[in-house]
Scaffold this motif. Structure first.
Motif, PDB file in Angstrom:
ATOM      1  N   GLU A 166      14.371  10.801  32.158  1.00  0.00           N
ATOM      2  CA  GLU A 166      14.355   9.985  33.535  1.00  0.00           C
ATOM      3  C   GLU A 166      15.695   9.533  33.858  1.00  0.00           C
ATOM      4  O   GLU A 166      16.160   9.871  35.337  1.00  0.00           O
ATOM      5  CB  GLU A 166      13.289   8.976  33.638  1.00  0.00           C
ATOM      6  CG  GLU A 166      11.876   9.285  33.756  1.00  0.00           C
ATOM      7  CD  GLU A 166      10.992   8.203  33.362  1.00  0.00           C
ATOM      8  OE1 GLU A 166      11.362   6.949  33.151  1.00  0.00           O
ATOM      9  OE2 GLU A 166       9.897   8.627  33.610  1.00  0.00           O
ATOM     10  N   ASP A 186      22.655  19.473  34.320  1.00  0.00           N
ATOM     11  CA  ASP A 186      21.060  19.726  34.483  1.00  0.00           C
ATOM     12  C   ASP A 186      20.534  18.982  33.254  1.00  0.00           C
ATOM     13  O   ASP A 186      21.125  18.413  32.405  1.00  0.00           O
ATOM     14  CB  ASP A 186      20.764  21.284  34.340  1.00  0.00           C
ATOM     15  CG  ASP A 186      21.274  21.819  33.207  1.00  0.00           C
ATOM     16  OD1 ASP A 186      21.591  21.169  32.058  1.00  0.00           O
ATOM     17  OD2 ASP A 186      21.494  23.111  33.023  1.00  0.00           O
ATOM     18  N   CYS A 187      19.123  18.924  33.343  1.00  0.00           N
ATOM     19  CA  CYS A 187      18.303  18.025  32.462  1.00  0.00           C
ATOM     20  C   CYS A 187      17.517  19.032  31.464  1.00  0.00           C
ATOM     21  O   CYS A 187      16.499  18.714  31.115  1.00  0.00           O
ATOM     22  CB  CYS A 187      17.613  16.865  33.069  1.00  0.00           C
ATOM     23  SG  CYS A 187      18.432  16.093  34.240  1.00  0.00           S
ATOM     24  N   VAL A 213      17.561  12.554  35.274  1.00  0.00           N
ATOM     25  CA  VAL A 213      17.116  12.895  36.487  1.00  0.00           C
ATOM     26  C   VAL A 213      17.569  11.985  37.567  1.00  0.00           C
ATOM     27  O   VAL A 213      18.028  12.499  38.552  1.00  0.00           O
ATOM     28  CB  VAL A 213      15.647  12.975  36.635  1.00  0.00           C
ATOM     29  CG1 VAL A 213      15.155  13.017  38.101  1.00  0.00           C
ATOM     30  CG2 VAL A 213      14.864  14.101  35.843  1.00  0.00           C
ATOM     31  N   GLU A 214      17.801  10.695  37.121  1.00  0.00           N
ATOM     32  CA  GLU A 214      18.426   9.803  38.033  1.00  0.00           C
ATOM     33  C   GLU A 214      19.781  10.213  38.178  1.00  0.00           C
ATOM     34  O   GLU A 214      20.288  10.006  39.539  1.00  0.00           O
ATOM     35  CB  GLU A 214      18.314   8.297  37.451  1.00  0.00           C
ATOM     36  CG  GLU A 214      18.703   7.391  38.379  1.00  0.00           C
ATOM     37  CD  GLU A 214      18.442   5.837  37.780  1.00  0.00           C
ATOM     38  OE1 GLU A 214      19.307   5.206  38.127  1.00  0.00           O
ATOM     39  OE2 GLU A 214      17.449   5.603  37.335  1.00  0.00           O
ATOM     40  N   ARG A 215      20.686  10.613  37.306  1.00  0.00           N
ATOM     41  CA  ARG A 215      22.096  10.808  37.225  1.00  0.00           C
ATOM     42  C   ARG A 215      22.337  12.143  38.171  1.00  0.00           C
ATOM     43  O   ARG A 215      23.012  12.117  39.069  1.00  0.00           O
ATOM     44  CB  ARG A 215      22.754  11.072  35.986  1.00  0.00           C
ATOM     45  CG  ARG A 215      22.891   9.933  35.293  1.00  0.00           C
ATOM     46  CD  ARG A 215      23.791  10.227  33.955  1.00  0.00           C
ATOM     47  NE  ARG A 215      23.256  11.260  33.138  1.00  0.00           N
ATOM     48  CZ  ARG A 215      22.611  11.268  32.066  1.00  0.00           C
ATOM     49  NH1 ARG A 215      22.112   9.982  31.508  1.00  0.00           N
ATOM     50  NH2 ARG A 215      22.138  12.103  31.397  1.00  0.00           N
ATOM     51  N   VAL A 216      21.173  13.115  38.089  1.00  0.00           N
ATOM     52  CA  VAL A 216      21.361  14.361  38.867  1.00  0.00           C
ATOM     53  C   VAL A 216      20.934  13.942  40.196  1.00  0.00           C
ATOM     54  O   VAL A 216      21.786  14.541  41.134  1.00  0.00           O
ATOM     55  CB  VAL A 216      20.571  15.528  38.489  1.00  0.00           C
ATOM     56  CG1 VAL A 216      20.394  16.505  39.529  1.00  0.00           C
ATOM     57  CG2 VAL A 216      20.742  15.905  37.003  1.00  0.00           C
ATOM     58  N   GLU A 217      20.195  13.146  40.790  1.00  0.00           N
ATOM     59  CA  GLU A 217      19.718  12.632  42.066  1.00  0.00           C
ATOM     60  C   GLU A 217      21.036  11.992  42.565  1.00  0.00           C
ATOM     61  O   GLU A 217      21.136  12.074  43.948  1.00  0.00           O
ATOM     62  CB  GLU A 217      18.748  11.961  42.096  1.00  0.00           C
ATOM     63  CG  GLU A 217      17.311  12.593  41.968  1.00  0.00           C
ATOM     64  CD  GLU A 217      16.147  11.824  41.707  1.00  0.00           C
ATOM     65  OE1 GLU A 217      16.196  10.519  41.823  1.00  0.00           O
ATOM     66  OE2 GLU A 217      15.083  12.374  41.784  1.00  0.00           O
ATOM     67  N   ASN A 218      21.931  11.192  41.914  1.00  0.00           N
ATOM     68  CA  ASN A 218      23.084  10.625  42.370  1.00  0.00           C
ATOM     69  C   ASN A 218      24.377  11.307  42.341  1.00  0.00           C
ATOM     70  O   ASN A 218      25.403  10.814  42.675  1.00  0.00           O
ATOM     71  CB  ASN A 218      23.374   9.414  41.450  1.00  0.00           C
ATOM     72  CG  ASN A 218      22.107   8.225  41.830  1.00  0.00           C
ATOM     73  OD1 ASN A 218      21.686   8.258  42.602  1.00  0.00           O
ATOM     74  ND2 ASN A 218      22.100   7.555  40.652  1.00  0.00           N
ATOM     75  N   GLY A 219      24.364  12.992  42.273  1.00  0.00           N
ATOM     76  CA  GLY A 219      25.137  13.654  42.382  1.00  0.00           C
ATOM     77  C   GLY A 219      26.067  14.303  41.169  1.00  0.00           C
ATOM     78  O   GLY A 219      26.927  14.870  41.235  1.00  0.00           O
ATOM     79  N   SER A 220      25.317  13.974  39.986  1.00  0.00           N
ATOM     80  CA  SER A 220      25.882  14.794  38.621  1.00  0.00           C
ATOM     81  C   SER A 220      25.827  16.063  39.000  1.00  0.00           C
ATOM     82  O   SER A 220      24.652  16.465  39.346  1.00  0.00           O
ATOM     83  CB  SER A 220      25.259  13.900  37.521  1.00  0.00           C
ATOM     84  OG  SER A 220      25.756  14.488  36.393  1.00  0.00           O
TER      85      SER A 220
END
Length: 125
Positions: free
Chosen positions: A87, A100-101, A90-97
């Motif tokens: 989770e 991949d997870c 996923v939050e980091r990816v949603e913020n522009g990272s």
């Protein structure tokens, strides 16, 4: 016929840009079926639909217990650390990272599978 005509004919025959012409096929007029045959066809369709509905009612929906067991395990205390890491990723990816997870996903899936396997075997025996 001279040499030039022969060369021109050969070039036209072998050229990829040459156009192949074919005659159009004449369409034959289609006859419409008589009214009686339409009624018969409609009745046959209705009978088939009724048979399909009866077959669907007879078949029971088979539910895979593995999916529910794995979902329960994902939300369990045992897999909480793996779920937390997934989770966060996923939050980091949603913020522009730009990461991949995949790794975190596989850790969570592995944990859920390991947790659900003994329960699943107990249900299947």
């Amino acid at each position: 016929m001279g040499v030039w005509d022969t060369i021109t004919d050969l070039i036209e025959a072998a050229a990829p840009w040459s156009v192949a012409e074919a005659e159009a096929v004449a369409e034959e007029p289609q006859e419409e079926p008589a009214e009686d045959s339409k009624d018969d066809a409609e009745e046959a369709d209705e009978e088939e639909e009724e048979e399909e509905e009866d077959d669907e009612d007879d078949e029971e929906e088979i539910v895979d217990p593995k999916e529910q067991l794995e979902e329960d395990c994902r939300n369990s205390k045992e897999c909480a650390p793996a779920k937390h890491h997934f989770e966060e990723c996923v939050e980091r990816v949603e913020n522009g990272s730009k990461e991949d997870c995949v790794e975190e996903f596989f850790h969570l899936t592995h944990c859920a599978t390991q947790c659900a396997a003994p329960k699943l075997w107990a249900k299947l025996k």
